[in-house]
Design a protein around this motif. Structure first.
Motif, PDB file in Angstrom:
ATOM      1  N   GLU A 181       0.838  -1.206   0.000  1.00  0.00           N
ATOM      2  CA  GLU A 181       0.000   0.000   0.000  1.00  0.00           C
ATOM      3  C   GLU A 181       0.869   1.250   0.000  1.00  0.00           C
ATOM      4  O   GLU A 181       0.597   2.219  -0.715  1.00  0.00           O
ATOM      5  CB  GLU A 181      -0.925  -0.001   1.218  1.00  0.00           C
ATOM      6  CG  GLU A 181      -2.100  -0.964   1.113  1.00  0.00           C
ATOM      7  CD  GLU A 181      -3.109  -0.735   2.222  1.00  0.00           C
ATOM      8  OE1 GLU A 181      -3.519   0.421   2.431  1.00  0.00           O
ATOM      9  OE2 GLU A 181      -3.472  -1.713   2.898  1.00  0.00           O
ATOM     10  N   ALA A 182       1.919   1.220   0.820  1.00  0.00           N
ATOM     11  CA  ALA A 182       2.832   2.370   0.870  1.00  0.00           C
ATOM     12  C   ALA A 182       3.574   2.524  -0.451  1.00  0.00           C
ATOM     13  O   ALA A 182       3.704   3.633  -0.985  1.00  0.00           O
ATOM     14  CB  ALA A 182       3.816   2.202   2.024  1.00  0.00           C
ATOM     15  N   PHE A 183       4.062   1.408  -0.998  1.00  0.00           N
ATOM     16  CA  PHE A 183       4.810   1.460  -2.254  1.00  0.00           C
ATOM     17  C   PHE A 183       3.933   1.975  -3.395  1.00  0.00           C
ATOM     18  O   PHE A 183       4.378   2.772  -4.227  1.00  0.00           O
ATOM     19  CB  PHE A 183       5.351   0.077  -2.608  1.00  0.00           C
ATOM     20  CG  PHE A 183       6.446  -0.416  -1.696  1.00  0.00           C
ATOM     21  CD1 PHE A 183       6.945   0.378  -0.681  1.00  0.00           C
ATOM     22  CD2 PHE A 183       6.983  -1.690  -1.851  1.00  0.00           C
ATOM     23  CE1 PHE A 183       7.949  -0.069   0.167  1.00  0.00           C
ATOM     24  CE2 PHE A 183       7.992  -2.152  -1.022  1.00  0.00           C
ATOM     25  CZ  PHE A 183       8.467  -1.337  -0.011  1.00  0.00           C
ATOM     26  N   ASN A 184       2.691   1.509  -3.440  1.00  0.00           N
ATOM     27  CA  ASN A 184       1.781   1.971  -4.489  1.00  0.00           C
ATOM     28  C   ASN A 184       1.544   3.472  -4.378  1.00  0.00           C
ATOM     29  O   ASN A 184       1.452   4.178  -5.389  1.00  0.00           O
ATOM     30  CB  ASN A 184       0.450   1.222  -4.402  1.00  0.00           C
ATOM     31  CG  ASN A 184       0.571  -0.229  -4.826  1.00  0.00           C
ATOM     32  OD1 ASN A 184       1.529  -0.614  -5.498  1.00  0.00           O
ATOM     33  ND2 ASN A 184      -0.393  -1.049  -4.437  1.00  0.00           N
ATOM     34  N   GLY A 185       1.439   3.948  -3.143  1.00  0.00           N
ATOM     35  CA  GLY A 185       1.256   5.383  -2.934  1.00  0.00           C
ATOM     36  C   GLY A 185       2.450   6.179  -3.412  1.00  0.00           C
ATOM     37  O   GLY A 185       2.307   7.229  -4.052  1.00  0.00           O
ATOM     38  N   ILE A 186       3.661   5.672  -3.121  1.00  0.00           N
ATOM     39  CA  ILE A 186       4.879   6.358  -3.560  1.00  0.00           C
ATOM     40  C   ILE A 186       4.943   6.402  -5.084  1.00  0.00           C
ATOM     41  O   ILE A 186       5.250   7.436  -5.688  1.00  0.00           O
ATOM     42  CB  ILE A 186       6.125   5.654  -2.988  1.00  0.00           C
ATOM     43  CG1 ILE A 186       6.175   5.836  -1.463  1.00  0.00           C
ATOM     44  CG2 ILE A 186       7.401   6.196  -3.624  1.00  0.00           C
ATOM     45  CD1 ILE A 186       7.230   4.996  -0.777  1.00  0.00           C
ATOM     46  N   ARG A 187       4.619   5.276  -5.714  1.00  0.00           N
ATOM     47  CA  ARG A 187       4.696   5.213  -7.180  1.00  0.00           C
ATOM     48  C   ARG A 187       3.607   6.047  -7.849  1.00  0.00           C
ATOM     49  O   ARG A 187       3.723   6.388  -9.023  1.00  0.00           O
ATOM     50  CB  ARG A 187       4.610   3.755  -7.627  1.00  0.00           C
ATOM     51  CG  ARG A 187       5.858   2.953  -7.253  1.00  0.00           C
ATOM     52  CD  ARG A 187       5.745   1.495  -7.607  1.00  0.00           C
ATOM     53  NE  ARG A 187       6.972   0.780  -7.249  1.00  0.00           N
ATOM     54  CZ  ARG A 187       7.008  -0.348  -6.555  1.00  0.00           C
ATOM     55  NH1 ARG A 187       5.875  -0.903  -6.137  1.00  0.00           N
ATOM     56  NH2 ARG A 187       8.155  -0.928  -6.270  1.00  0.00           N
ATOM     57  N   ALA A 188       2.561   6.356  -7.104  1.00  0.00           N
ATOM     58  CA  ALA A 188       1.495   7.207  -7.649  1.00  0.00           C
ATOM     59  C   ALA A 188       1.751   8.686  -7.382  1.00  0.00           C
ATOM     60  O   ALA A 188       0.981   9.537  -7.813  1.00  0.00           O
ATOM     61  CB  ALA A 188       0.151   6.806  -7.029  1.00  0.00           C
ATOM     62  N   SER A 189       2.842   8.983  -6.685  1.00  0.00           N
ATOM     63  CA  SER A 189       3.110  10.368  -6.294  1.00  0.00           C
ATOM     64  C   SER A 189       3.612  11.194  -7.466  1.00  0.00           C
ATOM     65  O   SER A 189       4.059  10.667  -8.483  1.00  0.00           O
ATOM     66  CB  SER A 189       4.140  10.405  -5.163  1.00  0.00           C
ATOM     67  OG  SER A 189       5.400   9.963  -5.625  1.00  0.00           O
ATOM     68  N   ALA A 190       3.569  12.496  -7.275  1.00  0.00           N
ATOM     69  CA  ALA A 190       3.934  13.423  -8.346  1.00  0.00           C
ATOM     70  C   ALA A 190       5.399  13.327  -8.739  1.00  0.00           C
ATOM     71  O   ALA A 190       5.760  13.641  -9.870  1.00  0.00           O
ATOM     72  CB  ALA A 190       3.614  14.854  -7.910  1.00  0.00           C
TER      73      ALA A 190
END
Length: 478
Positions: A330-339
């Protein structure tokens, strides 16, 4: 420390549908690396500990194994940062090794050429099977001097010669390359330009850290009794948290909060077992230094071992059943979705830092963090555990980010050497607060006189040590 970069030998061409990382060495590639291994052996300093690191690509692993056979080394470590060309990840990992070390790295182009330039300011082109040695003069930032270069094939005559002649030809080639554009020293401005940080570079740093966490998790599952694996896994997660915190102005607030919540939860799962490991190590040292205090009594060691075993088993189940992976993903997906992973980052770097150039953002953001640390140092209440802990975290974040961005920082280090001793002292002070709390808890497990005595002595020793460290810290900050 000496570092030797080795490019893999000639590899087979990729068949349709074959992943590039699966390509194997050709017979010629294997033959060439055996020649290179003989020449490398002549350069390894007697008495040095030898470590071999490799990219996870098959051709690099095969190269590493040939070198290991020649050097009689049984263990090869594989790192994604070698495959990805992440010099910051490489630099951080080397920090775990001492001065009497020879580190051999088998990797790929163009990464090895870039790394050679980052190490000593001159670019070396690595043909297949080429090896180059560097003497490391500074660990942070990682810097060194060029020592030698060897190649298995230089011309027809050399292919007929033995290792000694090839070694001499390699030396002559190195001298010739120094005079040519291949090893020409670049001006400071040219080197700085090459080292500029971009969003793409930063996303690579984040990606490398995420891959390292996954690799450390697997290492823990293979050997959960290795206390260093626990420590490094926890450190890697906290390192990633710092890197995410650094780009907070570029992230959506809700996304940022979600990422940090998951990473914090993951790191905290390893806190107690790490505390037990630190206590066990300190207790063993205290008993060894003061044998008359304890005679034949040693109940605390058994209690600490029991606590670690319970915590280890709990962690092992959680990690092996996928709970940890789901939390991290979940954290990794959030990082990869970041600007920061895309051009959308431009213009979203905070009210006080609107310049879209990412390099300027990192300069301004780091200066902001450093200013915050300096302010906290000036107003620090030494009697406040909360303030001591907050300053420690600020120090750690500053150092983690500094280590990651070091290769791209113009002019080298951001001048943190004066902070490092203070951060180490702060870390020990804060650890002692936790150690005492854990010992008080363990002391209450059973009303056994010898256990009460041992834990009481250890608590007293910890408190005295904390007071000495606080006194030293106050003197440093004056």
């Amino acid at each position: 420390m000496d570092i030797i970069f080795v490019r893999h030998g000639e590899a087979e061409k990729a068949d349709t549908g074959m992943d590039d990382s699966e390509r194997r060495l050709t017979p010629k590639g294997e033959h060439d690396i055996k020649k290179t291994a003989v020449m490398i052996k002549k350069h390894v300093k007697t008495g040095n500990e030898i470590y071999i690191w490799s990219s996870p690509a098959v051709r690099a692993i095969q190269t590493a194994r040939i070198l290991a056979d020649e050097l009689e080394i049984t263990t090869i470590s594989s790192f994604d940062f070698i495959w990805n060309g992440d010099f910051s990840g490489f630099s951080m990992e080397t920090g775990n090794y001492g001065g009497n070390t020879t580190l051999i790295v088998t990797g790929h182009e163009p990464h090895l050429s870039s790394w050679s330039e980052m190490l000593q300011g001159a670019r070396i082109e690595f043909d297949k099977g080429t090896a180059a040695g560097f003497g490391i003069q500074n660990m942070s930032p990682l810097e060194g001097t060029f020592l030698w270069v060897v190649q298995p094939d230089t011309d027809t005559e050399e292919n007929k010669d033995d290792g000694d002649t090839l070694l001499q030809n390699g030396k002559r080639q190195a001298e010739g390359k120094k005079k040519s554009s291949g090893l020409k020293k670049k001006s400071k401005s040219e080197r700085e330009k090459k080292r500029r940080i971009t969003r793409n570079e930063y996303s690579n740093i984040l990606e490398s850290n995420m891959q390292d966490i996954a690799a450390r998790k697997e290492s823990f599952l293979k050997d959960p009794d290795d206390i260093e694996q626990v420590h490094q896994l926890r450190v890697k997660i906290r390192h990633l948290r710092s890197l995410v915190s650094f780009i907070k102005p570029m992230l959506d607030e809700q996304l940022y909060a979600g990422i940090q919540e998951k990473l914090k939860s993951s790191a905290q799962r390893f806190s107690y077992i790490r505390e037990i490991d630190v206590l066990a190590k300190g207790w063993a040292a205290l008993r060894w230094e003061n044998p008359d205090l304890f005679m034949d009594s040693d109940l605390l060691t058994g209690v600490l071992k029991g606590e670690r075993e319970k915590e280890k088993n709990t962690l092992f189940v959680f990690l092996s059943e996928g709970g940890f992976d789901a939390e991290l993903q979940e954290a990794f997906n959030g990082i990869r979705a970041s600007a920061v992973y895309g051009e959308a980052a431009a213009g979203r770097i905070g009210d006080s830092m609107r310049d879209p150039v990412f390099e300027e953002f990192t300069e301004a953001r780091f200066a902001q963090w450093r200013k915050k640390v300096e302010k906290e140092m000036k107003i620090l209440d030494f009697s406040s555990q909360i303030e001591l802990h907050a300053l420690r975290i600020s120090f750690k974040k500053l150092r983690y980010v500094n280590d990651s961005l070091m290769p791209y920082k113009r002019g080298g280090k951001w001048g943190l050497s004066e902070f490092e001793v203070m951060q180490d002292n702060l870390g020990d002070i804060c650890d002692i607060y936790r150690n005492v709390a854990v010992l008080q808890k363990l002391k209450s497990i059973a009303d056994i006189p010898n256990l009460q005595y041992e834990a009481g002595i250890y608590i007293g020793y910890q408190i005295l040590h904390r007071e000495r460290l606080l006194k030293k810290l106050k003197k440093t900050l004056k």
